[in-house]
Write an enzyme that holds these catalytic residues in place. Structure first.
Site, PDB file in Angstrom:
ATOM      1  N   ASP A  61       0.882  -1.626  -0.011  1.00 45.35           N
ATOM      2  CA  ASP A  61       0.592   0.063   0.345  1.00 45.35           C
ATOM      3  C   ASP A  61       0.917   1.025  -0.063  1.00 45.35           C
ATOM      4  O   ASP A  61       1.538   1.742   1.016  1.00 45.35           O
ATOM      5  CB  ASP A  61      -0.444  -0.212   1.041  1.00 45.35           C
ATOM      6  CG  ASP A  61      -1.296   1.091   1.286  1.00 45.35           C
ATOM      7  OD1 ASP A  61      -2.657   1.349   0.418  1.00 45.35           O
ATOM      8  OD2 ASP A  61      -1.592   1.979   2.081  1.00 45.35           O
ATOM      9  N   THR A  63      -3.650   5.587  -4.059  1.00 43.69           N
ATOM     10  CA  THR A  63      -1.803   5.777  -3.394  1.00 43.69           C
ATOM     11  C   THR A  63      -0.531   6.267  -4.460  1.00 43.69           C
ATOM     12  O   THR A  63       0.218   6.962  -4.509  1.00 43.69           O
ATOM     13  CB  THR A  63      -1.890   6.006  -2.073  1.00 43.69           C
ATOM     14  OG1 THR A  63      -2.179   4.579  -1.916  1.00 43.69           O
ATOM     15  CG2 THR A  63      -2.859   6.601  -0.876  1.00 43.69           C
ATOM     16  N   THR A  64       0.120   5.260  -5.119  1.00 36.67           N
ATOM     17  CA  THR A  64       0.952   4.617  -5.665  1.00 36.67           C
ATOM     18  C   THR A  64       0.553   5.571  -6.633  1.00 36.67           C
ATOM     19  O   THR A  64       2.137   5.906  -7.373  1.00 36.67           O
ATOM     20  CB  THR A  64       0.832   3.068  -5.838  1.00 36.67           C
ATOM     21  OG1 THR A  64       0.575   2.440  -4.928  1.00 36.67           O
ATOM     22  CG2 THR A  64       2.335   3.039  -6.369  1.00 36.67           C
ATOM     23  N   ASP A 113      -9.168  -0.592   1.355  1.00 37.46           N
ATOM     24  CA  ASP A 113      -8.360   0.002   0.526  1.00 37.46           C
ATOM     25  C   ASP A 113     -10.126  -0.192  -0.683  1.00 37.46           C
ATOM     26  O   ASP A 113     -10.418   0.508  -1.302  1.00 37.46           O
ATOM     27  CB  ASP A 113      -7.587  -0.961  -0.909  1.00 37.46           C
ATOM     28  CG  ASP A 113      -6.932   0.163  -0.214  1.00 37.46           C
ATOM     29  OD1 ASP A 113      -6.600   1.399   0.285  1.00 37.46           O
ATOM     30  OD2 ASP A 113      -5.684  -0.031  -0.372  1.00 37.46           O
TER      31      ASP A 113
HETATM   32  P1  ADP Z   1      -2.912   1.964  -5.961  1.00 41.50           P
HETATM   33  O1  ADP Z   1      -2.580   2.362  -4.927  1.00 41.50           O
HETATM   34  O2  ADP Z   1      -2.576   3.366  -6.875  1.00 41.50           O
HETATM   35  O3  ADP Z   1      -3.959   2.000  -6.082  1.00 41.50           O
HETATM   36  P2  ADP Z   1      -1.927  -0.902  -7.331  1.00 41.50           P
HETATM   37  O4  ADP Z   1      -0.549  -0.912  -6.285  1.00 41.50           O
HETATM   38  O5  ADP Z   1      -3.208  -0.242  -6.601  1.00 41.50           O
HETATM   39  O6  ADP Z   1      -1.968   1.666  -6.696  1.00 41.50           O
HETATM   40  O7  ADP Z   1      -2.936  -0.488  -8.778  1.00 41.50           O
HETATM   41  C1  ADP Z   1      -3.714  -0.341  -8.731  1.00 41.50           C
HETATM   42  C2  ADP Z   1      -3.399  -0.014 -10.857  1.00 41.50           C
HETATM   43  O8  ADP Z   1      -3.555  -1.605 -10.795  1.00 41.50           O
HETATM   44  C3  ADP Z   1      -5.023   0.352 -11.544  1.00 41.50           C
HETATM   45  O9  ADP Z   1      -4.613   0.991 -12.619  1.00 41.50           O
HETATM   46  C4  ADP Z   1      -6.083  -0.896 -11.748  1.00 41.50           C
HETATM   47  O10 ADP Z   1      -6.439  -0.550 -13.043  1.00 41.50           O
HETATM   48  C5  ADP Z   1      -4.922  -2.285 -11.873  1.00 41.50           C
HETATM   49  N1  ADP Z   1      -4.739  -2.892 -11.913  1.00 41.50           N
HETATM   50  C6  ADP Z   1      -5.741  -3.798 -11.448  1.00 41.50           C
HETATM   51  N2  ADP Z   1      -5.710  -5.269 -11.226  1.00 41.50           N
HETATM   52  C7  ADP Z   1      -5.311  -5.144 -12.742  1.00 41.50           C
HETATM   53  C8  ADP Z   1      -5.337  -6.438 -13.338  1.00 41.50           C
HETATM   54  N3  ADP Z   1      -6.282  -7.549 -13.043  1.00 41.50           N
HETATM   55  N4  ADP Z   1      -4.797  -6.266 -14.702  1.00 41.50           N
HETATM   56  C9  ADP Z   1      -3.903  -4.875 -14.775  1.00 41.50           C
HETATM   57  N5  ADP Z   1      -4.011  -3.708 -14.526  1.00 41.50           N
HETATM   58  C10 ADP Z   1      -4.613  -3.924 -13.013  1.00 41.50           C
HETATM   59 MG    MG Z   2      -5.215   0.435  -5.354  1.00 40.11          MG
END
Ligand code: ADP
Ligand code: MG
Length: 527
Positions: free
Chosen positions: A69, A102-103, A394
């Protein structure tokens, strides 16, 4: 001004700052700030997306946090540089406003800084960059609004949003799918025509079982202990009292030596105390209450009477727990046992004390007052349940945001490709050097699909070229993570959805932070 903080007036140097004051200015200040900001953003890059890695954060005293996270990572890191701190704030704001992304927000802010650095090298003035970024961010907002695929997402879409936010997180052996269902059920339980009452969902974690034992409880769970082991472990159709009083002798008759000069007087004093203590239990027993939560202490002699009366009593109850129980059961707090009336009692279908290893938890189910729900999250170790809790939070936030704050958009980098394309398109009609800044913004947004590609083990440049080509050909495309690699496909078909609010907020906070940093040309140590 020749030296730090020194001004000349009539030939005499005048110091406006302490001579030792640290100060960096101009290009130095700018480039040091930009580097610091970029470094922070760099530190979370590898965690983005379903194939993102985790970070292990180790504190001086050996505490370990393992997480994926962004907000947690940046929070736990010991960041001192003031500009780097501003990036931490981006993550914090993102977490507060929408609870996810957040990322994404930190990476975007870092890349906006990176692009700004090149522009500054090409002699684009900082204010031109700031104006260009703001204009581009406006265009990005419009692109998001125009590409919301469902303003009022259905159950299937909500599940997909929850799942997209959880994939790649530490969800233990339980697939994101089951947890997503629990999250959507929880949100639906507490939503009504006024929206989602997120405060009515809590998470209670308990180590010692596999993640798949995670369940949704209609009611609240509190970590409190029975006053005595002899009290019942469970009560059905419970009437619940909340008492804020110590059930003890209020004023001792025995303490003061001079009052007691013979045995008769002592006995009389003890008698008076016992009477006073007996009244607590008698008064409680005379009401309809059968479960009592007391915030204060209880004298042992009172405990014995309460056991005899067959009551289930908890002492030394946390005030947060008292509030939660009140909210769930409709019980009102009273300041003393004497003032307790039947009207003050709350009710629940069942109050039960359950044992988990050495811990006992109190489940208060089917409370009549509100639709309070609790996700009872299980995991094999503390690290696992802690990460599950963050992941669930989240997911609860994204489902809430999708329902309450303007729908969902295609994830997996798709919306970013759309934004970049739109911003680049409109940049063409912007005059002067500002155009360069607007174009740089478009390039910066593409860092997100690029990073997703990198984290999936794909070649980021090829992936970007393919994504743009698919987009130009009229297909909505993202970088769907599948097995060990990624495929370029329509995220909506694959059910990879993100709340529009997460993207809106990320664009906003990243723009704010990066422009604020670019504008600074003087860093002065202040006290
Ligand atoms: P954040 O802290 O920004 O939420 P995450 O590590 O949760 O970071 O990643 C979020 C990103 O991952 C978003 O752009 C989301 O659309 C993408 N995402 C989620 N599931 C998938 C998937 N199965 N394939 C590709 N991208 C995905
Ligand atoms: Mg996320």
């Amino acid at each position: 001004m020749s030296q730090s903080g020194q001004r000349r007036m009539g030939g005499q140097p005048m110091f406006i700052l302490n001579e030792d004051s640290e100060r960096t200015r101009g290009d130095d200040a700018q480039s040091s700030n930009i580097s610091a900001g970029k470094a922070v953003s760099e530190s979370v890059r590898t965690t983005l997306g379903p194939r993102g890695m985790d970070k292990m954060l180790v504190s001086d005293d050996g505490d370990v946090v393992i997480t994926n996270d962004g907000a947690t990572i940046l929070n736990e890191m010991d960041i001192e540089h003031p500009a780097a701190q501003m990036l931490v704030e981006v993550a914090e704001t993102q977490e507060e406003e929408v609870g996810d992304g957040t990322t994404t927000a930190s990476i975007l802010a870092g890349e906006l800084l990176s692009q700004a650095e090149s522009l500054l090298e090409d002699d684009v003035h900082p204010t031109t960059i700031v104006e260009g970024y703001h204009e581009a961010s406006q265009i990005a907002h419009e692109a998001i609004e125009d590409n919301v695929i469902a303003t009022d997402p259905d159950d299937e879409q909500l599940l997909q949003v929850a799942e997209s936010s959880m994939t790649g997180k530490g969800t233990g052996e339980l697939g994101a799918e089951d947890l997503a269902q629990t999250v959507v059920d929880a949100v639906q339980q507490v939503s009504n025509e006024d929206g989602v009452d997120r405060d009515n969902i809590t998470i209670q974690t308990q180590v010692g079982a596999s993640t798949s034992a995670t369940e949704l409880i209609e009611g609240v769970i509190v970590d409190e202990e029975r006053l005595s082991e002899e009290m019942p472990r469970s009560v059905e159709d419970a009437s619940i009292a909340l008492v804020e009083e110590d059930l003890e002798v209020k004023e001792s008759n025995i303490d003061a030596e001079y009052q007691v000069s013979n045995v008769d007087q002592l006995n009389a004093a003890i008698e008076a105390e016992t009477d006073q203590l007996r009244k607590y239990a008698e008064t409680l027993a005379a009401t309809d209450a059968d479960v009592v939560f007391i915030d204060g202490d209880v004298d042992d002699r009172v405990t014995a009477n309460l056991v005899d009366a067959g009551l289930l009593v908890f002492d030394d109850v946390d005030s947060d727990d008292i509030n939660a129980i009140g909210a769930a059961t409709g019980a009102s707090r009273v300041g003393s046992v004497n003032s307790l009336e039947d009207d003050d009692l709350g009710s629940a279908e069942e109050v039960s004390v359950e044992k988990f290893g050495d811990d006992e938890l109190v489940f208060i189910k089917g409370g009549t007052a509100t639709e309070t729900v609790t996700i009872f999250a299980r995991g094999s170790t503390k690290h696992v349940v802690d990460e599950i809790e963050r992941t669930l939070n989240d997911a609860l936030d994204v489902v809430t945001a999708s329902l309450d704050a303007g729908g969902v958009v295609g994830g997996a980098g798709a919306i970013e490709i759309i934004i970049a394309d739109r911003v680049r398109d409109e940049a063409a009609s912007i005059r002067g050097r500002k155009q360069l800044a607007v174009e740089a913004f478009a390039d910066a947004v593409e860092v997100l699909p690029r990073t997703l590609a990198e984290n999936t083990g794909m070649d980021p440049i090829d992936a970007l070229v393919d994504l743009r080509a698919a987009h130009d050909g009229g297909d909505a495309s993202g970088l769907i993570s599948e097995g060990q690699t990624g495929v370029i496909a329509d995220p909506i078909e694959y059910g990879v959805l993100d709340p529009a609010a997460v993207k809106r907020e990320a664009v906003e906070s990243a723009t704010e932070a990066s422009t604020m940093i670019v504008r600074i040309d003087d860093v002065i140590a202040s006290n």
